[in-house]
Design a protein around this motif. Structure first.
Motif, mmCIF file in Angstrom:
data_model
loop_
_atom_site.group_PDB
_atom_site.id
_atom_site.type_symbol
_atom_site.label_atom_id
_atom_site.label_comp_id
_atom_site.label_asym_id
_atom_site.label_seq_id
_atom_site.Cartn_x
_atom_site.Cartn_y
_atom_site.Cartn_z
ATOM 1 N N GLU A 180 -1.387 4.628 -1.285
ATOM 2 C CA GLU A 180 -2.412 4.846 -0.780
ATOM 3 C C GLU A 180 -1.977 4.743 0.435
ATOM 4 O O GLU A 180 -2.919 5.620 1.661
ATOM 5 C CB GLU A 180 -3.112 2.897 -0.997
ATOM 6 C CG GLU A 180 -4.101 3.107 -0.897
ATOM 7 C CD GLU A 180 -4.641 1.424 -0.217
ATOM 8 O OE1 GLU A 180 -5.750 1.001 0.080
ATOM 9 O OE2 GLU A 180 -4.335 0.990 -1.823
ATOM 10 N N ARG A 195 0.922 -1.093 -0.099
ATOM 11 C CA ARG A 195 -0.496 -0.063 -0.289
ATOM 12 C C ARG A 195 0.617 1.056 0.271
ATOM 13 O O ARG A 195 0.708 2.847 -0.420
ATOM 14 C CB ARG A 195 -1.081 -0.467 1.688
ATOM 15 C CG ARG A 195 -2.219 -0.586 0.683
ATOM 16 C CD ARG A 195 -2.900 -0.595 1.911
ATOM 17 N NE ARG A 195 -2.376 -1.309 3.223
ATOM 18 C CZ ARG A 195 -3.019 -1.028 4.791
ATOM 19 N NH1 ARG A 195 -3.202 0.278 4.435
ATOM 20 N NH2 ARG A 195 -2.593 -1.851 5.904
ATOM 21 N N ASP A 225 -12.656 5.189 2.872
ATOM 22 C CA ASP A 225 -13.581 4.184 2.247
ATOM 23 C C ASP A 225 -12.251 3.117 2.198
ATOM 24 O O ASP A 225 -13.293 1.602 2.085
ATOM 25 C CB ASP A 225 -13.945 4.270 0.550
ATOM 26 C CG ASP A 225 -14.390 6.003 1.613
ATOM 27 O OD1 ASP A 225 -15.359 5.754 2.627
ATOM 28 O OD2 ASP A 225 -15.061 6.976 -0.417
ATOM 29 N N ALA A 226 -11.956 2.894 1.796
ATOM 30 C CA ALA A 226 -10.941 1.129 1.184
ATOM 31 C C ALA A 226 -11.025 0.828 2.773
ATOM 32 O O ALA A 226 -10.692 -0.469 2.387
ATOM 33 C CB ALA A 226 -9.977 1.686 0.504
ATOM 34 N N GLU A 269 -14.083 -0.902 3.925
ATOM 35 C CA GLU A 269 -14.488 -1.535 3.250
ATOM 36 C C GLU A 269 -13.653 -3.044 2.905
ATOM 37 O O GLU A 269 -13.621 -3.958 3.316
ATOM 38 C CB GLU A 269 -13.889 -1.252 1.415
ATOM 39 C CG GLU A 269 -15.052 -0.816 0.871
ATOM 40 C CD GLU A 269 -14.942 -0.108 -0.225
ATOM 41 O OE1 GLU A 269 -13.692 -0.418 -0.687
ATOM 42 O OE2 GLU A 269 -15.488 0.890 -0.135
#
Ligand code: HEM
Ligand code: SF4
Lengths: 551, 171
Positions: free
Chosen positions: A30, A25, B129-130, B133
């Motif tokens: 991310e 990530r 959000d990820a 989820e």
């Protein structure tokens, strides 16, 4: 040795796969660097001057030969062929690529090694006496308790985001080789008047910017209560430790600001409220952990084998034996320290080839076991005395038989400006220069036990405050200067060294140290009086005079 | 900000009432500790559930007298580095027997889910959000636990003891 079972292995593997995901990530963007930083630190990964640095835990300093070989492999495959043993029973690799780290961790996990919590604001690798389980006269093997604490502090759901890092050290010997008084919590295993085993608990020690010697918070906590008591301390610290200023966030500051009595009352109140909790250790649980430590099948051996008598004619062997071989609790065996301080070498470094060779020697002569001490040396803990001459020859060929353990060239040093992004000055080249100055073994022998500790900045990774001679790198107008302290010690009588005067420039450090040593030789009242004891008797004045009179 | 509760993304039934704004006559509300403590009894008499956002710098003791009448307690992680709320959560659950919703708010990332759920949180205001989820998968990341907490999971030490017993019983 402690044998990891399926549960321990599962947990380490789960940790590796979590970290693999976190790295992925990060690489995909991310995770921001700020978010990732905390996560990588929890896995021992720093971003340093030149590359990522990777710190691997060696819980209580015990390694199997198989594990050491795997560390060698990691050094070779993922780094530049060497590793650096630190003052915290860890090993650091300086040139790791982030994308390859999960693979390196997975390879280490296969042999029960991890890097969990070797960094970050959590409970760090629990350290202990490197002679645990073999030192004569110890109360019991402190590693059983170290392991109980290791498990309890690993991925702790309440204390993984403390105000600051947190270090626990344990000793069970009268002579403290684990430096417990300079740890956040120091535990001294001893027996009370009823013959029960428990801990003297010390709290609030530490070096760095604001050094403190730990204070006793409780003279005796029964073994079965040690987890709940430690938990009570941590809970008080987690809630009241300062978070507004990272320089004041260590528990030592909280203890200092509240005073030990008030802090102890807070902890006692918390402990009382915890009551008889799930943390109380059942006798059978302690025994279960104890049963997973295996000890060698020692032979019945003579105290003085012929091989040793013969070898005693070789003065080189004798010099090494006197310096590096210590008594063992079992007759006919000894503990052998392997010096990682060759003349001109960086303290604590070992090449992958050396690690492999040491693993082989451990298999041949020490029941496959190796120890790592906070002095940045290694040890083979169960060597039959009859094997000492052979072992010595083998070590000598590997450059690991420098007979300087505890002598002036057995220097502890942090990486300093050569690797560390926080450094103000170099440490390693100072250590190297000093090992050259004092390379003559006869001189070093005559000087006797003398610990030099070097840190490249105020963070004190080289424990300079507690060096008999401490050297601290500071920066003045863009140049490297060094403050010198004397009289510090990290043992059971731990105390901070005292500054002798203004900092000196890089080029003069070695001369100054030579002056101090010469002053000591002239001032000691008999050859057995150690440097620290002379300083204690006379104070810093005579040393100061000697150093600054001509400068 | 998605809310994960009982393992699933759900709609937040609690209305965050801003400081100074008037309290609605009914419906579930989430209010600050300061506001709640001004007149707890009056607020608790309202028709509708009450939830309190408790700061991490204040001992939970002051909240204890009202716990059995609160529907939610929200604890705060101002940054993910600040772990005071983990201790508060365990104290509320394990010492004070609080069994209503315990919500994690602030910098809540997937990498903390395991710690949070072990400490007693059952609701999560997740920042990304990820991450929300990924809740179900990330909260199951670990199957071995070394420390006993109020979540009741059997620790490694105890599992080993059980294994020993069943082994010796089978012999
Ligand atoms: C190169 C990467 C390193 C970095 C960035 C680093 C950073 C730090 C920092 C910031 C502190 C101060 C923490 C505080 O006082 O709260 C510290 C302390 C310490 N470090 Fe390091 N360090 C590094 C390498 C090492 C190495 C190689 C060793 C061992 C040789 C080491 C051993 C220690 C020890 C023993 C302390 C404890 C001082 C105390 O008791 O407070 N560190 N380190
Ligand atoms: S003492 Fe300073 S220079 Fe040395 S390793 Fe620690 S942080 Fe780096």
């Amino acid at each position: 040795m402690y044998a990891y079972d399926e549960l321990d292995r599962t947990l380490i593997n789960e940790r590796v796969s979590e970290f693999r995901d976190q790295v992925k990530r990060r690489l995909s963007g991310e995770l921001t660097e700020d978010e990732f930083k905390m996560l990588r630190l929890q896995n021992g990964v720093y971003l340093q001057l030149h590359a990522y640095m990777f710190r691997v835990a060696i819980p209580y300093g015990t390694l199997s030969s198989k594990q050491l070989r795997r560390l060698a492999h990691v050094a070779r495959r993922y780094d530049r062929g060497y590793g650096h043993f630190t003052t915290r029973q860890n090993i650091q690799f300086n040139w790791i690529k982030l994308a390859e780290l999960p693979d390196a961790l997975a390879e280490l996990a296969e042999v029960g090694i991890h890097a969990m919590q070797t960094s970050g604001n959590n409970m760090r690798n629990v350290t202990s006496d490197q002679w645990a389980g073999v030192a004569p006269g110890e109360v019991e093997d402190p590693r059983i308790w170290s392991e109980i604490l290791r498990q309890h502090t690993t991925l702790h759901p309440e204390f993984s985001f403390l105000p600051r890092k947190f270090k626990i050290a344990i000793t069970a010997s009268e002579h403290d080789r684990a430096a417990i008084k300079i740890h956040d919590i120091g535990l001294r295993l001893h027996k009370n008047a009823d013959g029960e085993t428990g801990f003297e608990v010390l709290v609030g020690g530490g070096l760095g910017r604001t050094p403190f010697i730990a204070k006793t918070i409780k003279p005796f906590v029964h073994g079965r209560d040690i987890l709940s008591y430690v938990e009570a301390i941590l809970r008080v610290y987690n809630q009241y430790g300062r978070r507004d200023n990272i320089y004041k966030a260590r528990i030592k500051i909280l203890v200092h600001e509240l005073g030990i009595e008030k802090f102890a009352r807070e902890v006692d109140e918390e402990w009382r409220q915890m009551g008889h909790s799930a943390l109380t250790l059942d006798h059978s649980v302690i025994e279960e952990v104890r049963s997973r430590f295996s000890y060698p099948a020692y032979e019945k051996l003579p105290h003085m084998p012929d091989e040793l008598k013969q070898a005693a004619h070789d003065p080189l062997f004798e010099r090494w034996r006197k310096n590096s071989v210590a008594p063992h609790k079992v007759q006919g065996y000894s503990i052998v320290t392997l010096s990682l301080k060759p003349v001109g070498g960086p303290p604590g470094d070992a090449t992958a080839d050396q690690m492999d060779a040491i693993a082989d020697l451990a298999d041949k002569y020490s029941f496959g076991e190796i120890r790592v001490g906070h002095e940045q040396n290694l040890a083979l803990p169960h060597v039959a005395k009859r094997d000492l001459p052979q072992l010595w020859k083998a070590l000598d060929r590997l450059g690991l038989a420098t007979p300087n353990v505890n002598l002036v060239t057995d220097i502890i040093a942090c990486p300093g400006l050569d690797y560390c992004s926080l450094a103000n000055a170099r440490s390693i080249p100072i250590a190297q220069e000093l090992t050259r100055r004092f390379a003559n073994h006869d001189t070093a022998d005559m000087i006797g036990r003398l610990h030099i500790n070097i840190s490249g900045c105020i963070n004190a990774c080289g424990h300079h405050h507690v060096g008999h001679i401490g050297i601290l790198g500071v920066e003045k107008n863009g140049e490297e200067f060094y403050q010198i302290t004397i009289g510090g010690r990290a043992d059971e009588n731990a105390q901070m060294g005292v500054l002798i005067g203004p900092a000196v420039p890089y080029a003069e450090v070695a001369d100054v140290i030579e002056d101090i040593v010469e002053a000591y030789l002239a001032l000691r009242d008999r050859p057995e009086e150690l440097f620290v004891d002379t300083v204690k008797r006379l104070g810093v004045e005579p040393f100061k005079e000697r150093v600054y009179a001509t400068r | 900000m998605p809310l994960v509760k009982n393992g699933r993304i759900t709609t937040d039934l609690f209305v965050h009432v801003a400081e100074g704004a008037e309290l609605p006559g009914d419906g579930a509300v989430l209010i600050s500790a300061a506001r709640f403590l001004e007149d707890p009894e009056a607020i608790l008499k309202r028709a509708g559930k009450t939830g309190v956002i408790w700061p991490n710098s204040r001992a939970v003791d002051d909240l204890v007298p009202y716990l059995d009448r609160l529907a939610a307690v929200a604890l705060v992680f101002p940054t993910f580095r600040d772990g005071r709320a983990y201790s508060q959560a365990r104290l509320l659950r394990e010492r004070h027997g609080y069994d209503g919703e315990l919500r994690a708010t602030g910098q809540v990332l997937r990498d903390q889910f395991v710690f949070m759920s072990r400490a007693g949180f059952d609701a999560f205001e997740v920042k990304k959000d990820a991450d929300a989820e990924a809740f179900a998968e990330t909260v199951k990341r670990y199957s071995v636990f070394y420390q006993p907490t109020g979540d009741g999971r059997v620790t490694a030490l105890n599992r080993r003891m059980q294994l020993r017993h069943s082994e010796s019983a089978g012999q």
